[in-house]
Design an enzyme around this catalytic site. Structure first.
Site, PDB file in Angstrom:
ATOM      1  N   ASP A  25      37.110 -48.259   1.165  1.00 22.72           N
ATOM      2  CA  ASP A  25      35.650 -48.198   1.111  1.00 22.72           C
ATOM      3  C   ASP A  25      35.075 -49.541   0.659  1.00 22.72           C
ATOM      4  OD1 ASP A  25      33.170 -47.076   1.330  1.00 22.72           O
ATOM      5  OD2 ASP A  25      33.285 -45.919  -0.521  1.00 22.72           O
ATOM      6  N   HIS A  42      33.734 -55.146   8.232  1.00 22.53           N
ATOM      7  CA  HIS A  42      34.816 -54.344   8.810  1.00 22.53           C
ATOM      8  C   HIS A  42      35.959 -55.237   9.274  1.00 22.53           C
ATOM      9  CE1 HIS A  42      32.538 -50.723   8.434  1.00 22.53           C
ATOM     10  NE2 HIS A  42      31.589 -51.109   9.266  1.00 22.53           N
ATOM     11  N   TRP A  74      31.117 -40.499  12.683  1.00 23.61           N
ATOM     12  CA  TRP A  74      30.347 -40.443  13.924  1.00 23.61           C
ATOM     13  C   TRP A  74      28.850 -40.446  13.642  1.00 23.61           C
ATOM     14  CZ3 TRP A  74      32.836 -41.275  18.313  1.00 23.61           C
ATOM     15  CH2 TRP A  74      34.192 -40.924  18.421  1.00 23.61           C
ATOM     16  N   LEU A 136      58.694 -48.348   6.882  1.00 24.16           N
ATOM     17  CA  LEU A 136      57.443 -47.762   6.409  1.00 24.16           C
ATOM     18  C   LEU A 136      56.787 -46.909   7.481  1.00 24.16           C
ATOM     19  CD1 LEU A 136      55.125 -47.766   4.213  1.00 24.16           C
ATOM     20  CD2 LEU A 136      54.146 -49.675   5.525  1.00 24.16           C
ATOM     21  N   LEU A 200      37.160 -37.756  -3.021  1.00 19.48           N
ATOM     22  CA  LEU A 200      38.172 -37.824  -1.977  1.00 19.48           C
ATOM     23  C   LEU A 200      37.572 -37.888  -0.574  1.00 19.48           C
ATOM     24  CD1 LEU A 200      40.900 -35.335  -3.253  1.00 19.48           C
ATOM     25  CD2 LEU A 200      40.994 -37.828  -3.213  1.00 19.48           C
ATOM     26  N   GLU A 212      48.180 -38.564  -7.973  1.00 21.37           N
ATOM     27  CA  GLU A 212      47.463 -39.319  -8.996  1.00 21.37           C
ATOM     28  C   GLU A 212      46.322 -40.059  -8.301  1.00 21.37           C
ATOM     29  OE1 GLU A 212      48.171 -39.241 -12.300  1.00 21.37           O
ATOM     30  OE2 GLU A 212      49.658 -37.710 -11.768  1.00 21.37           O
TER      31      GLU A 212
END
Length: 248
Positions: A25, A42, A74, A136, A200, A212
């Site tokens: 964010d 961005h 959107w 990963l 969240l 956590e």
């Protein structure tokens, strides 16, 4: 970072989370504070991905899930949404070879069939190319929402019950979790949210049940490797009791 430095860092950060989720964010505010178009924020945020992905891979973190575009995004102005998709396209085209070389397996997490055709196609191509890699596991949340994911899983279970493939008595947490986009991966151990908000926002709700949580005011483009290491170090000192008693 040398091999010796990496080993020393790994030792300092133990226990490492197996699965890290990041809510990236603050891109728009990063640009606005600099008098730049939001699109530049961005792009700066996308550039920051390289370091975080590389460090996660080098440290041996098993999975990294990134919240890139939510089902709620959107609602943003169409020019911004179009710019985001253009950046995603550039990222997949430019980075997939390097990620593949580094043994990273890419997974697009969300309803990608509802994305623009070109974006969907590049996502599928990246997943196919890297799908057999053993390093990963990189989950990129595109058109993703935790509630929509849960609904998708419930519909899948209901369909199997109707067709006779599954009995109601056989439904348990395991069968539910297997139908999520993260099937086969461990639950999220650590959720990091940048940008100052403390929620969240519909991100991996079931997978993060015992995660956590770390919230930071640092905007995503400014979230350096050092910031990431500090978050992992804080995680290493958390006492995860899972409902048990202190020290048990």
């Amino acid at each position: 970072m040398t091999e010796a430095e990496l080993q020393a860092l790994s030792g300092r950060l133990k226990p490492l989370p197996r699965h890290v989720g990041i809510i990236m964010d603050g891109n728009g505010r990063y640009a606005t504070r600099r008098g730049l178009p939001r699109s530049m924020g961005h792009r700066a945020g996308t550039e920051r991905l390289r370091g975080i992905i590389r460090l996660s891979s080098d440290l041996g973190i098993e999975a990294l899930s990134l919240y890139a575009f939510s089902t709620e995004n959107w609602k943003r102005p169409k020019p911004e949404v179009d710019t985001l998709f253009s950046i995603f396209m550039e990222y997949f085209i430019k980075e997939v070879d390097a990620l593949h070389k580094n043994n990273v397996a890419i997974r697009a997490m969300g309803d990608i069939e509802a994305l623009p055709e070109k974006v969907c196609r590049e996502c599928l191509a990246a997943m196919e190319k890297t799908g057999s890699n053993t390093g990963l596991k990189l989950n990129i949340g595109l058109n993703y929402g935790g509630r929509a994911e849960t609904l998708h899983a419930v519909k899948s279970i209901a369909g199997d019950i109707i067709s006779g493939k599954l009995n109601i008595e056989d439904i348990d947490e395991g069968s539910m979790m297997q139908r999520l986009y993260t099937s086969g991966l461990p639950d999220v151990d650590l959720v990091i949210r940048t940008g100052g908000e403390k929620r969240l926002s519909n991100f991996m709700l079931l997978q993060s049940a015992y995660a956590e949580l770390i919230f930071t005011d640092t905007l995503w483009p400014d979230f350096s490797d050092e910031c990431y290491i500090a978050a992992l170090e804080e995680f290493a000192h958390r006492n995860r009791r899972y409902g048990g008693l202190e020290g048990k």
